[in-house]
Design a protein around this motif. Structure first.
Motif, PDB file in Angstrom:
ATOM      1  N   GLY A 103       0.547  -1.267   0.074  1.00 57.76           N
ATOM      2  CA  GLY A 103       0.014   0.019  -0.003  1.00 57.76           C
ATOM      3  C   GLY A 103       0.787   1.457  -0.349  1.00 57.76           C
ATOM      4  N   GLY A 117       2.242  -1.939  -6.131  1.00 57.50           N
ATOM      5  CA  GLY A 117       2.446  -1.429  -4.732  1.00 57.50           C
ATOM      6  C   GLY A 117       2.081   0.161  -5.024  1.00 57.50           C
ATOM      7  N   ASP A 167      -6.496   8.534  -0.301  1.00 58.02           N
ATOM      8  CA  ASP A 167      -5.854   8.466   0.901  1.00 58.02           C
ATOM      9  C   ASP A 167      -6.159   8.522   2.222  1.00 58.02           C
ATOM     10  OD1 ASP A 167      -4.387   6.755   2.612  1.00 58.02           O
ATOM     11  OD2 ASP A 167      -2.452   6.978   1.292  1.00 58.02           O
ATOM     12  N   VAL A 180      -9.592   3.792   2.306  1.00 59.09           N
ATOM     13  CA  VAL A 180      -8.563   3.317   2.339  1.00 59.09           C
ATOM     14  C   VAL A 180      -8.082   3.853   2.908  1.00 59.09           C
ATOM     15  CG1 VAL A 180      -7.398   2.963   0.940  1.00 59.09           C
ATOM     16  CG2 VAL A 180      -9.441   2.707   0.278  1.00 59.09           C
ATOM     17  N   THR A 237      -3.974   3.470   3.527  1.00 62.02           N
ATOM     18  CA  THR A 237      -2.845   2.442   2.800  1.00 62.02           C
ATOM     19  C   THR A 237      -2.021   2.231   3.884  1.00 62.02           C
ATOM     20  OG1 THR A 237      -1.746   4.311   1.983  1.00 62.02           O
ATOM     21  CG2 THR A 237      -3.026   3.743   0.597  1.00 62.02           C
ATOM     22  N   MET A 258     -10.336  -0.477   3.335  1.00 64.63           N
ATOM     23  CA  MET A 258      -9.142  -0.964   3.219  1.00 64.63           C
ATOM     24  C   MET A 258      -7.963  -0.931   3.834  1.00 64.63           C
ATOM     25  SD  MET A 258      -7.453  -4.013   1.655  1.00 64.63           S
ATOM     26  CE  MET A 258      -5.962  -4.590   0.866  1.00 64.63           C
ATOM     27  N   GLY A 308      -4.333  -0.076   5.263  1.00 61.54           N
ATOM     28  CA  GLY A 308      -3.049  -1.043   4.734  1.00 61.54           C
ATOM     29  C   GLY A 308      -2.115  -1.241   5.968  1.00 61.54           C
ATOM     30  N   GLY A 341      -4.800  -4.715   4.647  1.00 59.83           N
ATOM     31  CA  GLY A 341      -3.788  -5.352   3.531  1.00 59.83           C
ATOM     32  C   GLY A 341      -2.653  -5.064   4.263  1.00 59.83           C
ATOM     33  N   GLY A 376       0.959  -2.081   3.951  1.00 62.43           N
ATOM     34  CA  GLY A 376       1.737  -0.708   3.649  1.00 62.43           C
ATOM     35  C   GLY A 376       2.582  -0.238   4.642  1.00 62.43           C
ATOM     36  N   SER A 431      -2.288  -9.944  -1.402  1.00 61.92           N
ATOM     37  CA  SER A 431      -2.900  -9.014  -2.294  1.00 61.92           C
ATOM     38  C   SER A 431      -4.499  -8.616  -3.151  1.00 61.92           C
ATOM     39  CB  SER A 431      -1.858  -9.712  -4.097  1.00 61.92           C
ATOM     40  OG  SER A 431      -2.135 -12.015  -3.586  1.00 61.92           O
ATOM     41  N   ASN A 487      -7.402  -8.424  -1.558  1.00 59.00           N
ATOM     42  CA  ASN A 487      -7.778  -7.394  -0.667  1.00 59.00           C
ATOM     43  C   ASN A 487      -8.066  -6.206  -1.647  1.00 59.00           C
ATOM     44  OD1 ASN A 487      -9.199  -9.042   0.615  1.00 59.00           O
ATOM     45  ND2 ASN A 487      -7.924  -8.781   2.484  1.00 59.00           N
ATOM     46  N   TRP A 488      -6.445  -6.000  -1.878  1.00 58.03           N
ATOM     47  CA  TRP A 488      -5.369  -4.852  -2.934  1.00 58.03           C
ATOM     48  C   TRP A 488      -6.957  -4.824  -4.246  1.00 58.03           C
ATOM     49  CZ3 TRP A 488      -5.262   0.021  -0.462  1.00 58.03           C
ATOM     50  CH2 TRP A 488      -4.489   0.173   0.291  1.00 58.03           C
TER      51      TRP A 488
END
Ligand code: ZN
Length: 350
Positions: free
Chosen positions: A11, A53, A202, A223, A225, A253, A255, A295, A297, A337, A339-340
């Motif tokens: 992320g 990424g 983000d 999100v 990240t 999401m 990270g 995920g 990040g 990977s 989920n991203w």
């Protein structure tokens, strides 16, 4: 027999800033050949299974630094003037493009989830052009469409400073993320425009009020990240349980940030940090946001990270720690990977 590498979708990294600061004749070449500096270059990323990424472009101010072990409450960074920010963004974007051009097909700036999936399937590096801090964009969103046309697909409205869009969260420990005012009118207009362009917003460096402004306004999944759980490390940069739940409800999401200062219960920036604390953050975030919404990040080249990982080549040691903690292969694949890819498909469109 050694296990095949688990593909990693990351992320956040700051390698473009690291390469830009070198001021060398061809930083893209040094990245591709491997300069061995910092956390990430092409050979080490290949060795670690780093498949794709977000590559951040960050407008540095004079005081930009990696925090000291001792300094849990560094000074708030001043705002960077737009001209200076735009100039450095253009130069870092040029390095990103040069990596693509000079890689002979080994790396690609991706504009869709489909392109990212293709990169992962064909063992090419997938790179997302991301801006961390929107100082390069004007109050009437001048520059945004231009950057979109250049491949920008993700934007963090503010870093750890104030700008015309709102207030970033300064690094504070211990502190709640509720450190200041929310988005300005220009900040809200920026979110609406990002929704229209289907550009990812983000939330990682926004303070809590800004986060809830976006939650109310945005039509896209929420999100962050590169952020961790505030319940386990009381850094202002981490997310409260309510924020993690909101991310999960939106199908968004979070990270996992590898920065030791955002992981450790004592908030120290020391590399002497083991895998257990990272696993605890993953488990906590999964329990609140759900296993589809968490995920990695890394914050490679932007933070001090645990010594057992060391750099991008050390990613398999984190995956191994997940296995040892009883994470099943399906969950590991989601966290590393899948989920991203899912959230990018939802945000950008298929
Ligand atoms: Zn960051």
């Amino acid at each position: 027999m050694t296990q095949p590498l688990t593909p990693i979708f990351d992320g956040h990294n700051d390698v473009l800033l690291r390469l830009w600061m070198k001021k060398s004749a061809n930083p893209a070449k040094e990245f591709l050949e491997g300069d061995g500096e910092g956390h990430i270059d092409f050979p080490r990323l290949k060795a670690g299974g780093f498949a794709a990424g977000f590559f951040a472009i960050f407008a540095p101010s004079i005081s930009t630094r990696t925090p000291d072990d001792e300094d849990l409450n560094p000074p708030y960074d001043p705002e960077v003037p737009r001209k200076q920010a735009f100039q450095s963004a253009v130069e870092m974007a040029a390095i990103l493009k040069a990596i693509e051009t000079q890689s002979n097909g080994g790396a690609r700036v991706c504009l869709s989830a489909k392109e990212l999936r293709e990169c992962i399937a064909t063992n090419r590096l997938g790179m997302i052009f991301h801006i961390e801090g929107a100082e390069a964009i004007g109050a009437n969103l001048e520059g945004l469409e231009e950057l979109y046309r250049d491949g920008l697909r993700s934007i963090g409205p503010v870093w750890s400073r104030k700008n015309i869009f709102g207030e970033g969260v300064p690094f504070r420990f211990p502190s709640s993320p509720d450190t200041g005012d929310g988005l300005t009118a220009a900040g809200k207009a920026l979110i609406r425009e990002c929704n229209r362009l289907r550009m990812l917003v983000d939330l990682s460096h926004l303070n809590e009020k800004g986060f809830w402004n976006v939650a109310e306004l945005s039509t896209a999944p929420l999100v962050a990240t590169h952020s961790n759980a505030h319940a386990l490390c009381a850094s202002s940069r981490n997310l409260t349980d309510d924020q993690l739940r909101a991310i999960g409800r939106s199908g968004g999401m979070v990270g996992l940030n590898f920065a030791s200062g955002f992981l450790r219960p004592d908030g120290l920036w020391t590399t002497d940090t083991d895998a257990d604390v990272m696993i605890r953050h993953l488990e906590h975030m999964v329990s609140l946001a759900g296993e589809d919404c968490v995920g990695l990040g890394s914050d490679y080249d932007g933070a001090r990270i645990p010594g057992f990982i060391k750099d991008a080549a050390g990613l398999p040691r984190l995956v191994e720690a997940m296995r040892k903690s009883g994470f099943g292969e399906a969950l590991i694949s989601k966290l590393c990977s899948q989920n991203w890819l899912r959230v990018l498909e939802r945000t950008w469109g298929a």
